[in-house]
Design an enzyme around this catalytic site. Sequence first.
Site, short mmCIF file in Angstrom:
data_model
loop_
_atom_site.label_atom_id
_atom_site.label_comp_id
_atom_site.label_asym_id
_atom_site.label_seq_id
_atom_site.Cartn_x
_atom_site.Cartn_y
_atom_site.Cartn_z
N SER A 254 0.81 -1.21 0.00
CA SER A 254 0.00 0.00 0.00
C SER A 254 0.86 1.28 0.00
O SER A 254 1.53 1.58 -0.98
CB SER A 254 -0.94 -0.04 1.21
OG SER A 254 -1.88 1.00 1.18
N ASP B 57 10.01 5.27 -10.23
CA ASP B 57 9.56 5.83 -11.51
C ASP B 57 10.31 7.11 -11.88
O ASP B 57 10.48 7.41 -13.07
CB ASP B 57 8.06 6.12 -11.45
CG ASP B 57 7.22 4.88 -11.71
OD1 ASP B 57 7.81 3.79 -11.87
OD2 ASP B 57 5.97 5.00 -11.74
N LYS C 114 -0.74 -4.10 -3.35
CA LYS C 114 -2.03 -3.52 -2.96
C LYS C 114 -2.15 -2.12 -3.57
O LYS C 114 -1.45 -1.20 -3.16
CB LYS C 114 -2.17 -3.43 -1.44
CG LYS C 114 -3.49 -2.82 -0.97
CD LYS C 114 -3.57 -2.76 0.55
CE LYS C 114 -4.89 -2.17 1.02
NZ LYS C 114 -5.03 -0.74 0.69
#
Length: 536
Positions: free
Chosen positions: A289, A300, A314
């Site tokens: 999460s 990224d 998740k």
Amino acid sequence: MIQFRLYISAFFVCLLTGVTIQAQEQTAIRPENRVSEALSFIDYLYVDDVNAEELANEAIVAMLEKLDPHSVYIPKEDVDDANQQINGSFVGIGVRFQIIKDTLMIVNPIPGGPSEKLGIRAGDQIIAVDGENVAGIGIKNADVRDQLMGELGSKVNVTIKRKNETEPLEYTIKRDKIPLHSVASHYMIDNRIGYLKLTSFSRTTVDEVREAIKELKSKGMQDLIFDLQGNGGGLLYASKVVADEFLSDDQLIVYSEGRRQPRQEYLADQKGIFEKGRLVILIDEGSASASEILSGAVQDWDRGLIVGRRSFGKGLVQRPIDLSDGAQIRLTIARYYTPSGRFIQKPYEDSEAYEKDAVNRYLRGEYMHKDSIRLPDSLLHRTKISGREVYGGGGIMPDIFVPLDTIGVTDVLRTLARKGHMNGFSIDYVNDNREQLKKRFPTFESYKASLDTFYPEVEKAFRAYLTKEDPELTLDNEEYEESEFLIKTRVLAFIAQNLWDYDRFYEIYNATNEILLRAVEVLGNKEYEKSKLAKN
């Protein structure tokens, strides 16, 4: 006769039309009304007495289970406990405790809490609460919480047995707000590498992280290892702000979308405390999460390296919704995506497979071999700066894979851990020798520097403890020798925890943390510089 037949036909048409209209009206009843009707009929007509409250709770649970694994119902009596980790605090007397030999033992009074202020010490045994005996009666952790936690400002009387005191001690403790720290440990690994262990994302996390990083920087930190292993997540906003400490202004951190939730973007919008410097984030199969939001954003934007094993997977956002009776549901309202557009939620259509995912990953060999993880090209994305390949679907894939180290994990070690012998011994050992140990090791640093010379006498005492507590356990065998380093490290870490505080545990225990050791290697052998990260 013809008129009679027409009359009868018209009658049946009207009758059938009425039945049809009635059926349509019945089918038009709203679903929630049908549930209410069913519960009412069960409560009124069922052959035996029923608990309507319990049935209603079960009905809600069943409905939410049909949606996804993370939409859940929390009964009224459990709401406060469920929100503690998110709020970063609870109301109580301010002690860390363990039940040892059916006795409630205080491991540490929480610094600044009401118990510490009254002089309650580590090693004290609580034998009565409000005059009611709690020793030797099979008390459970839930019972202790029920008796010691309560309303802010309320009082509780405790009777304490203390070593070297002939008579029990009586204390009246005023319950207060007690912090639950999400930064479990932070320290300098060497003169340039700092380490920070984060266990959750709560309302206090951002301030805790900032203070920890400031302290590490004051000690000369240039590189940061940020440990999210086993961190199951928490508040999305907390993960966004922590990520903002590492990313530059206007960089997208995460975005979310749902059927009733328009796309919402979270951007880095403030000057971060560690935007420059080498950054390594540690993850494993227990990182979920909010942990995946943070590690996904860093990956990224090519801001740092992710080291470890594939995270939990998740990617669903829950909103807490209070019900009229004080209960709460946490309902999934959106999906979140990393800056490159990755949706990292693992499939949950098969609920049984979802529950067994960790076991199935192990059986597939995923914890041992990165090549056992096969992801389709449809899940391929590229990082924002360097264009490195990253994948969505089922978690964050680390840049550097670290297999699960099972060397030294034997049945002897599992038995010692399962029965709590290593921790139980350390509590007894510290309580019996606290004053002598404090004189011998006035600082944690002096203790840490003496581990190898100190352990032989600790091991002797540990063996004596096991002979008394578990005489059927055999230690003089090959399995014990294979596990000796892990046993030694854990016992010494538990002693540090009980002699000082919880955060000292990791500074010893991390000698067995293979993912952390690999991260230190990456920072030391120029591997970091070869990873095509953004310059910072």
